[in-house]
Design an enzyme around this catalytic site. Structure first.
Site, PDB file in Angstrom:
ATOM      1  N   HIS A 101       0.880  -1.177   0.000  1.00 34.29           N
ATOM      2  CA  HIS A 101       0.000   0.000   0.000  1.00 34.29           C
ATOM      3  C   HIS A 101       0.918   1.229   0.000  1.00 34.29           C
ATOM      4  CE1 HIS A 101      -2.306  -2.913   2.528  1.00 34.29           C
ATOM      5  NE2 HIS A 101      -3.388  -2.358   2.044  1.00 34.29           N
ATOM      6  N   ASP A 104       2.331   2.036   3.333  1.00 31.64           N
ATOM      7  CA  ASP A 104       3.282   1.086   3.943  1.00 31.64           C
ATOM      8  C   ASP A 104       4.714   1.563   3.754  1.00 31.64           C
ATOM      9  OD1 ASP A 104       1.070  -0.619   4.168  1.00 31.64           O
ATOM     10  OD2 ASP A 104       1.655  -1.834   2.433  1.00 31.64           O
TER      11      ASP A 104
END
Ligand code: XLS
Ligand code: NI
Ligand code: NI
Length: 436
Positions: A101, A104
């Site tokens: 993501h 992240d």
């Protein structure tokens, strides 16, 4: 460059007799099975959020896991070290893909434009690391569910301003996925559902969710992103009800909003069980309807009713799953992404190696057993036999709409009771076990 996983050498295939816990017993990447190598069939990916960012926190307690790449008080420095550690891990494990993501890999800043600048720095770093290691991006995605602004959803938010924020995030996440050569892009609508119907306009929310996806399709075309778009169904958690409940409801949704040409499913094993199905049901439904894209390979716990995201260990399930995937033509853009994290007590860095090695071996065994079943046509012959009537005169008349109710009634008047046949379930269960 610093070495984060010290003492761990690249993981090698040593065969089923090895006693080395840091070796593959079954996953032999170059071994050819049904005309392709195991690596080409299985397309393993490591997920960034669980493997590197999960530190053992749960609903009742904070982090238990301490990572040496997570040691700086400066968030960007930590992000840089984490990415170096991640690529060291991918390389030592010998996987060809990763998934992430946006949030992240780079921490949010005070404004979206500052956040995007931080993201760009990490994307450039990832691009270089990908080139150096040969590891590729299976799919990218955006996190539009963790920040408090998304507490009431992203595309389904009651506020158009939050919708706009989510759209901006997706725009950027699609751009960076393209920049990194991503083979796919996932939509998981974590908060696209409701907590209570008392405050929810369901029709508006469904229409808005479709609008967000339609805009994503438009933007994909505009920037020339060639990757596959996926929806990842999940029935609930964190919401009481998530609109992408299961593959069946996503399929209906995509048809209603004319989106079916643009999306496939990313099936997660643990989400299937939360929906009251099982992993193989979701795979089979997707294959039957031509929408199988990719897989989040994990498992739940029968006695815990939430997304525990454990590493897959069930050889029986992996065999049937690989059978369904192979019969469906195998992966093209998708693969097996381990959307799983080690347990809270597995605090050593070696534990994430054990977890992935075990999971890869489970699917490698599944692949080999499934390939033998396909060669021997075990299930295929039984299924053909069971449906053989449809190849006969009556069956083909029905399938080709040559007859209607009146002709079928006359047929039964003339021929009487249909003859019945055994479903042979127990025999087939025994045969499947023979192959495992
Ligand atoms: C959460 C989901 C999530 C997606 C990516 O349950 O599995 O991790 O895979 O957003
Ligand atoms: Ni997932
Ligand atoms: Ni999940």
């Amino acid at each position: 460059m610093a070495e984060y996983f010290q003492g761990i050498k690249p993981i090698k295939y040593e065969g089923s007799d090895t006693r080395n816990p840091l070796a593959f017993k079954h996953y032999n990447p170059d071994e050819v099975v049904l005309g392709k190598t195991m690596a080409e069939h299985l397309r393993f990916a490591v997920c960034y959020w669980h493997t590197f960012k999960n530190l053992g926190a749960d609903q009742f307690g904070g982090n238990t896991i301490i990572r040496n790449y997570n040691a700086s008080s400066d968030a960007m420095e930590t992000a840089n070290m984490t990415m170096d550690a991640a690529f060291e891990f991918f390389t030592k494990l010998g996987v060809n893909f990763w998934c992430f993501h946006d949030r992240d890999i780079a921490p949010e800043a005070d404004s979206l434009s500052e956040t995007n600048k931080r993201l760009d720095k990490l994307v450039q770093k990832a691009k270089k690391l990908q080139a150096d290691t040969g590891v590729k991006l299976l799919w990218g995605t955006t996190n539009a569910f963790s920040h408090r602004r998304f507490m009431a959803g992203a595309g389904t938010n009651p506020s158009p301003k939050v919708f706009a924020y989510a759209a901006s995030q997706i725009k950027k996440a699609m751009e960076i996925t393209k920049e990194l050569g991503g083979q796919g892009y996932v939509f998981w609508g974590g908060r696209e559902g409701y907590d209570t119907l008392l405050n929810t306009d369901m029709k508006k929310e469904l229409d808005h969710m479709a609008l967000l996806l339609q805009m994503a399709v438009d933007y994909k075309k505009k920037i020339g992103f060639k990757g596959q778009l996926y929806i990842e169904p999940k029935p609930k958690e964190p919401t009481k009800h998530q609109y992408d409940f299961d593959a069946g409801s996503c399929f209906a949704f995509l048809q209603k909003y004319n989106l079916l040409d643009h999306f496939k499913m990313n099936v997660e094993a643990n989400h299937a069980t939360l929906a009251g199905h099982d992993f193989c049901h979701e795979l089979a439904f997707c294959v039957a309807n031509g929408i199988l894209g990719s897989v989040d390979a994990n498992r739940g716990d029968m006695l815990l009713g939430w997304d525990t995201d454990q590493f897959p260990t069930n050889i029986y399930e992996a065999t049937l799953a690989m059978y369904i995937i192979l019969k469906g033509g195998g992966f093209t853009t998708g693969g097996l992404n381990f959307d799983a994290h080690v347990r809270r007590q597995s605090i050593d860095h070696v534990d994430i190696f054990y977890a992935h090695i075990g999971a890869m071996d489970v699917f490698a065994r599944g692949l080999k057993s499934a390939a033998r079943m396909i060669k021997d046509k075990v299930l295929e012959n039984a299924i053909n036999e069971r449906y053989k009537g449809w190849a006969g005169e009556l069956g083909s008349k029905i399938e080709n709409r040559k007859v209607g109710f009146e002709e079928l009634e006359s047929y039964i008047f003339e021929h009487g009771e249909p003859e019945l046949q055994s479903g042979r379930q127990e025999l087939l269960e025994n045969l499947l076990n023979d192959y495992i």
